[in-house]
Design a protein around this motif. Structure first.
Motif, PDB file in Angstrom:
ATOM      1  N   UNK A   1      -2.476 -19.320 -12.390  1.00  0.00           N
ATOM      2  CA  UNK A   1      -3.213 -20.384 -13.065  1.00  0.00           C
ATOM      3  C   UNK A   1      -2.753 -21.757 -12.562  1.00  0.00           C
ATOM      4  N   UNK A   2      -3.721 -22.616 -12.313  1.00  0.00           N
ATOM      5  CA  UNK A   2      -3.451 -23.921 -11.716  1.00  0.00           C
ATOM      6  C   UNK A   2      -3.468 -25.007 -12.798  1.00  0.00           C
ATOM      7  N   UNK A   3      -2.513 -25.925 -12.687  1.00  0.00           N
ATOM      8  CA  UNK A   3      -2.414 -27.073 -13.585  1.00  0.00           C
ATOM      9  C   UNK A   3      -2.459 -28.342 -12.742  1.00  0.00           C
ATOM     10  N   UNK A   4      -3.340 -29.262 -13.093  1.00  0.00           N
ATOM     11  CA  UNK A   4      -3.423 -30.541 -12.403  1.00  0.00           C
ATOM     12  C   UNK A   4      -2.364 -31.468 -12.991  1.00  0.00           C
ATOM     13  N   UNK A   5      -1.500 -31.984 -12.139  1.00  0.00           N
ATOM     14  CA  UNK A   5      -0.389 -32.832 -12.581  1.00  0.00           C
ATOM     15  C   UNK A   5      -0.789 -34.305 -12.590  1.00  0.00           C
ATOM     16  N   UNK A   6      -1.674 -34.694 -11.679  1.00  0.00           N
ATOM     17  CA  UNK A   6      -2.113 -36.091 -11.609  1.00  0.00           C
ATOM     18  C   UNK A   6      -2.458 -36.469 -10.184  1.00  0.00           C
ATOM     19  N   UNK A   7      -2.881 -37.702 -10.007  1.00  0.00           N
ATOM     20  CA  UNK A   7      -3.195 -38.199  -8.681  1.00  0.00           C
ATOM     21  C   UNK A   7      -1.907 -38.444  -7.903  1.00  0.00           C
ATOM     22  N   UNK A   8      -1.947 -38.119  -6.616  1.00  0.00           N
ATOM     23  CA  UNK A   8      -0.785 -38.318  -5.767  1.00  0.00           C
ATOM     24  C   UNK A   8      -0.379 -39.787  -5.739  1.00  0.00           C
ATOM     25  N   UNK A   9      -1.375 -40.671  -5.708  1.00  0.00           N
ATOM     26  CA  UNK A   9      -1.082 -42.110  -5.662  1.00  0.00           C
ATOM     27  C   UNK A   9      -0.548 -42.639  -6.991  1.00  0.00           C
TER      28      UNK A   9
ATOM     29  N   UNK B   1       8.185 -38.762 -11.177  1.00  0.00           N
ATOM     30  CA  UNK B   1       7.657 -38.670 -12.539  1.00  0.00           C
ATOM     31  C   UNK B   1       6.137 -38.573 -12.462  1.00  0.00           C
ATOM     32  N   UNK B   2       5.587 -37.588 -13.172  1.00  0.00           N
ATOM     33  CA  UNK B   2       4.142 -37.381 -13.186  1.00  0.00           C
ATOM     34  C   UNK B   2       3.587 -37.889 -14.518  1.00  0.00           C
ATOM     35  N   UNK B   3       2.795 -38.953 -14.483  1.00  0.00           N
ATOM     36  CA  UNK B   3       2.357 -39.617 -15.715  1.00  0.00           C
ATOM     37  C   UNK B   3       1.662 -38.705 -16.726  1.00  0.00           C
ATOM     38  N   UNK B   4       0.941 -37.690 -16.234  1.00  0.00           N
ATOM     39  CA  UNK B   4       0.140 -36.875 -17.139  1.00  0.00           C
ATOM     40  C   UNK B   4       0.991 -36.199 -18.215  1.00  0.00           C
ATOM     41  N   UNK B   5       2.167 -35.719 -17.827  1.00  0.00           N
ATOM     42  CA  UNK B   5       3.043 -35.063 -18.803  1.00  0.00           C
ATOM     43  C   UNK B   5       3.397 -36.015 -19.944  1.00  0.00           C
ATOM     44  N   UNK B   6       3.697 -37.260 -19.595  1.00  0.00           N
ATOM     45  CA  UNK B   6       4.070 -38.257 -20.603  1.00  0.00           C
ATOM     46  C   UNK B   6       2.852 -38.640 -21.445  1.00  0.00           C
ATOM     47  N   UNK B   7       1.705 -38.792 -20.785  1.00  0.00           N
ATOM     48  CA  UNK B   7       0.477 -39.152 -21.500  1.00  0.00           C
ATOM     49  C   UNK B   7       0.101 -38.083 -22.523  1.00  0.00           C
ATOM     50  N   UNK B   8       0.218 -36.822 -22.130  1.00  0.00           N
ATOM     51  CA  UNK B   8      -0.092 -35.742 -23.063  1.00  0.00           C
ATOM     52  C   UNK B   8       0.810 -35.795 -24.292  1.00  0.00           C
ATOM     53  N   UNK B   9       2.092 -36.054 -24.080  1.00  0.00           N
ATOM     54  CA  UNK B   9       3.013 -36.100 -25.209  1.00  0.00           C
ATOM     55  C   UNK B   9       2.720 -37.310 -26.098  1.00  0.00           C
ATOM     56  N   UNK B  10       2.490 -38.461 -25.496  1.00  0.00           N
ATOM     57  CA  UNK B  10       2.181 -39.651 -26.290  1.00  0.00           C
ATOM     58  C   UNK B  10       0.892 -39.463 -27.097  1.00  0.00           C
TER      59      UNK B  10
END
Length: 501
Positions: A388-396, A406-415
């Protein structure tokens, strides 16, 4: 006429009397046979105005029947359909017109004035009402032979990027057909399915996620030209929709509505989110109502449909887009250009017949994106042991702070799982000490403090991932398709930073 790639005419022969299109605003509907009659009239108009194979034909209109008139007329004569983003500023539209050089542009009266002040003077067909075709005087259409192949270009969709000039993504007959076939077979779509399309059809999400696949399989497409959460929920039940795709911003507005709390969706099989990573609280809101909800992933250059997840796996694999669909491949490439290992983050590559052909007038960028038949997506992803594939965020968008990725998506999901936070966006701001400082932009109606949010983040996040500052704003800036415009955030709030800690 010899045209082996015109699947629309094949569909009309199979189900001529079935309803193809419904306008949600006017309640007017068209069968496949009636839609075909419209396409033939527009094809005759194209010929009368000198449109030939390979010519670009533009459209500047909100969602309505004209999108399908123009698309299928272009399919028939070999022209390239170019739906323009009507939200563009005049200077941006002027660039796209000069770049694509259309021989003809269909335009609703509201947007025709934009064309008049652009450098590129173009023949305009005014689309005042859905009967606009009746106002054109034509002598008739001779169905002459035009030989076309599946690799001939069919559509040019401009990317809605947040940096630089938009790029015209060339989709061939093959690209669009195989995206539709892949979607139908992988998602199990049938002629009994009905979708509501309120995503703008100048975007691949509005045109290619469900609209064209459903017309290929003989289903029904309900069109709405604007988005209102109350109206959309009403439309879904009124027209007995079975599958709908919206972007996270739209879902956020829906679940915040009191109507959502009291509304059932008896005909719906599936709600799909796409266009940007979806907050987990949206999943939970649908789960609490016993409604199936899943996330997809795509881009204009590939599909945009690429993954499938079985509905029984959605909650066990929260946040996953699933596994590659039946007729495409993926790989995840680590920084050392080798295949990433299990749960290792790398850049996502996609390959299949649904991939784009090239960028219009951009050979160097085409070469950078298409590598040995693979589309480099620019997105970071990981694949678990079960595939199963999980999108972590844009490379840029990846933040490097103190040498750590640091991958912003993980933090955004928690916030965004915090009950008092409506939306959150995390970016890296320039910082002398850390290189980049993790910075969170917060939308909340409550009087939260940075200290409270820091304590909340410490519950779940490794210390270097905890934002070093929290900026409270009334609304996150969005692109035309509902994605958070992080570049605008950074530009608006950037200032020389000695050090945030």
């Amino acid at each position: 006429m010899v045209n082996d790639v015109n699947w629309f005419e094949g569909r009309v022969k199979l189900t001529p009397k079935e309803t193809a299109i419904v306008d949600a605003k006017t309640n007017k509907s068209w069968t496949y046979e009636q839609l075909h009659e419209r396409v033939m009239k527009l094809t005759a108009i194209f010929h009368a105005k000198g449109v030939k194979k390979g010519d670009r034909v533009g459209l500047l209109s909100p969602n309505d029947i004209s999108y399908f008139d123009f698309f299928f007329a272009c399919m028939k004569i070999g022209a390239i359909f170019v739906p323009f983003n009507w939200r563009l500023a005049t200077s941006e539209l002027n660039y796209c017109l000069n770049d694509s050089a259309p021989i003809l542009v269909g335009a609703s009266p509201n947007f025709a004035a934009k064309l008049a002040v652009c450098d590129h003077q173009v023949n305009t067909l005014i689309i005042e009402h859905d009967d606009y075709l009746e106002k054109e005087i034509i002598s008739g259409f001779i169905d002459t032979e035009t030989k076309m192949e599946e690799i001939d270009p069919l559509a040019m969709i401009y990317t809605g990027g947040t940096t630089g000039r938009p790029k015209g993504v060339i989709l061939s007959h093959r690209s669009i057909l195989w995206n539709a076939l892949n979607t139908i077979t992988s998602w199990g779509l049938t002629k009994d399915d009905v979708t509501l399309t309120c995503l703008p059809m100048f975007h691949t999400g509005g045109l290619n996620v469900l609209s064209l696949p459903l017309l290929l399989v003989g289903g029904k497409v309900v069109l709405r030209s604007d988005f209102d959460p109350e109206q959309v929920m009403s439309d879904i039940n009124k027209h007995q929709c079975t599958v709908v795709m919206l972007v996270p911003t739209m879902y956020h507005m829906i679940i915040e509505s009191e109507t959502f709390r009291t509304t059932e969706f008896p005909s719906m099989k599936l709600f799909v989110s796409g266009g940007a990573p979806c907050p987990l609280r949206v999943y939970q809101a649908f789960l609490d109502k016993g409604i199936v909800f899943k996330e997809g992933y795509g881009l204009t250059e590939a599909g945009p449909n690429n993954f499938y997840i079985d509905l029984s796996d959605v909650m066990n694999k929260m946040g996953s887009v699933g596994k590659p669909m039946l007729f495409n491949e993926i790989k995840i490439v680590a920084e050392d250009s080798l295949h990433a290992g299990t749960d290792e983050v790398g850049e996502l590559y996609v390959r299949g017949n649904h991939a784009f052909m090239y960028y219009w007038n951009r050979p160097e960028e085409t070469e950078e994106t298409l590598v040995d038949g693979w589309v480099r997506t620019g997105d970071l992803a990981r694949q678990d042991a079960d595939g199963y594939v999980y999108i972590v965020g844009r490379k840029k968008d990846m933040i490097i702070t103190g040498g750590e990725n640091v991958y912003p998506l993980e933090i955004e999901h928690w916030l965004e799982s915090h009950p008092d936070i409506s939306e959150a966006a995390v970016v890296g701001m320039p910082d002398e000490k850390w290189g980049e400082a993790v910075t969170a932009f917060i939308v909340s109606e409550s009087k939260l403090t940075p200290e409270e949010l820091e304590a909340y983040c410490n519950e779940q996040l490794t210390r270097y991932k905890v934002p070093k500052q929290f900026i409270f704003i009334e609304e996150l800036p969005k692109t035309d398709v509902g994605k958070v415009n992080k570049n605008l955030l950074k530009e608006s709030y950037s200032k020389p930073n000695k050090s945030l800690l």
